[in-house]
Design a protein around this motif. Structure first.
Motif, PDB file in Angstrom:
ATOM      1  N   HIS A   1     -23.048  23.074 -48.579  1.00 20.44           N
ATOM      2  CA  HIS A   1     -24.102  24.004 -48.181  1.00 20.44           C
ATOM      3  C   HIS A   1     -25.450  23.362 -48.522  1.00 20.44           C
ATOM      4  O   HIS A   1     -25.614  22.796 -49.608  1.00 20.44           O
TER       5      HIS A   1
ATOM      6  N   GLU B   1     -34.649  34.581 -44.787  1.00 21.26           N
ATOM      7  CA  GLU B   1     -33.935  34.928 -43.562  1.00 21.26           C
ATOM      8  C   GLU B   1     -33.940  36.451 -43.365  1.00 21.26           C
ATOM      9  O   GLU B   1     -34.134  36.947 -42.254  1.00 21.26           O
TER      10      GLU B   1
ATOM     11  N   PHE C   1     -31.348  30.441 -41.691  1.00 23.88           N
ATOM     12  CA  PHE C   1     -31.750  29.130 -42.231  1.00 23.88           C
ATOM     13  C   PHE C   1     -33.219  28.799 -41.931  1.00 23.88           C
ATOM     14  O   PHE C   1     -33.518  27.775 -41.316  1.00 23.88           O
TER      15      PHE C   1
ATOM     16  N   ASN D   1     -24.291  32.942 -39.427  1.00 21.16           N
ATOM     17  CA  ASN D   1     -23.719  33.087 -40.769  1.00 21.16           C
ATOM     18  C   ASN D   1     -22.442  33.916 -40.706  1.00 21.16           C
ATOM     19  O   ASN D   1     -22.221  34.668 -39.752  1.00 21.16           O
TER      20      ASN D   1
ATOM     21  N   GLU E   1     -23.364  30.998 -45.003  1.00 21.46           N
ATOM     22  CA  GLU E   1     -22.715  32.071 -45.760  1.00 21.46           C
ATOM     23  C   GLU E   1     -23.305  33.437 -45.399  1.00 21.46           C
ATOM     24  O   GLU E   1     -22.618  34.287 -44.842  1.00 21.46           O
ATOM     25  N   ALA E   2     -24.566  33.609 -45.727  1.00 13.97           N
ATOM     26  CA  ALA E   2     -25.229  34.897 -45.517  1.00 13.97           C
ATOM     27  C   ALA E   2     -26.735  34.667 -45.584  1.00 13.97           C
ATOM     28  O   ALA E   2     -27.185  33.686 -46.184  1.00 13.97           O
TER      29      ALA E   2
HETATM   30  N1  URA Z   1     -28.027  30.294 -46.653  1.00 13.41           N
HETATM   31  C1  URA Z   1     -27.111  30.652 -45.737  1.00 13.41           C
HETATM   32  O1  URA Z   1     -25.903  30.527 -45.959  1.00 13.41           O
HETATM   33  N2  URA Z   1     -27.544  31.144 -44.588  1.00 13.41           N
HETATM   34  C2  URA Z   1     -28.833  31.274 -44.277  1.00 13.41           C
HETATM   35  O2  URA Z   1     -29.150  31.722 -43.168  1.00 13.41           O
HETATM   36  C3  URA Z   1     -29.766  30.867 -45.243  1.00 13.41           C
HETATM   37  C4  URA Z   1     -29.352  30.392 -46.424  1.00 13.41           C
END
Ligand code: URA
Length: 189
Positions: free
Chosen positions: A157, A49, A56, A83, A43-44
């Motif tokens: 996720h 990160e 991640f 992401n 996602e983000a």
């Molecule tokens: N969750 C995500 O979606 N991306 C990442 O890079 C870390 C946690």
């Protein structure tokens, strides 16, 4: 001379297409094998990160590495990780539609350069953005969809799995399905 991916990384680091560039610590462009068969999209960036500039790397990343390892894949070797958003939304709030629209061209350009066989969408934001706005993780996880010569599969996720451990077995099944798909495509090791 920098390659295409490095040029894209530099453009992304200097991006001002949405407001997130002002609040993030680091831009999180992505990491891994630039010729990977599998592209995983989350996602983000979260807090870790954002601090490290890598996708991640927190607890959810450790879980993702376990699933990849279970089918003989390793980040950096056969996998690229990125992401939907390259910058952390403040307090990990949900991505806004305008931010997704502004950021998506970077992921599309990365995808073109990597040319993966399969894209694994981690969680509903990635799956709804890349597969279909109708995608529902509980209903559609593990199903493969072909679009433009690339296969897409959405799964849970990793952060959601950390909050709801009984679902981990379902996610493992999805990754075993990925292993089968790669074999079917003649894209196994
Ligand atoms: N969750 C995500 O979606 N991306 C990442 O890079 C870390 C946690």
């Amino acid at each position: 001379m920098p390659g295409e991916m490095e040029r894209l990384r530099a453009a992304c680091a200097a991006c001002g297409r949405c407001g997130l560039g002002k609040t993030r610590t680091n831009n999180v462009f992505g990491m891994g094998d630039e010729h990977a068969r599998v592209l995983c999209v989350g996602e983000a960036p979260g807090e870790q990160e954002d601090l490290q500039g890598l996708p991640f790397v927190g607890p959810s990343g450790k879980l993702l590495d376990l699933y990849l390892g279970a089918i003989g894949l390793r980040r950096g070797e056969d996998v690229y990780i990125a992401n939907i958003l390259k910058c952390r939304p403040p307090h990990n709030r949900d991505p806004e539609p305008g931010e997704i629209e502004a950021c998506l061209p970077y992921l599309r350009a990365q995808t073109k350069l990597i040319s993966p066989k399969v894209i694994v969408c981690l969680g509903r934001f990635a799956a709804m953005t890349l597969i279909s706005p109708e995608f529902r993780v509980t209903r559609d996880h593990g199903v493969f969809f072909e679009k433009g010569g690339i296969w897409f599969m959405g799964t849970f996720h990793p952060s959601a799995l950390l909050r709801d451990p009984p679902k981990k077995a379902l996610a493992l099944d999805d990754f075993l399905g990925l292993e089968d798909k790669l074999k079917e495509l003649g894209a196994e090791k």
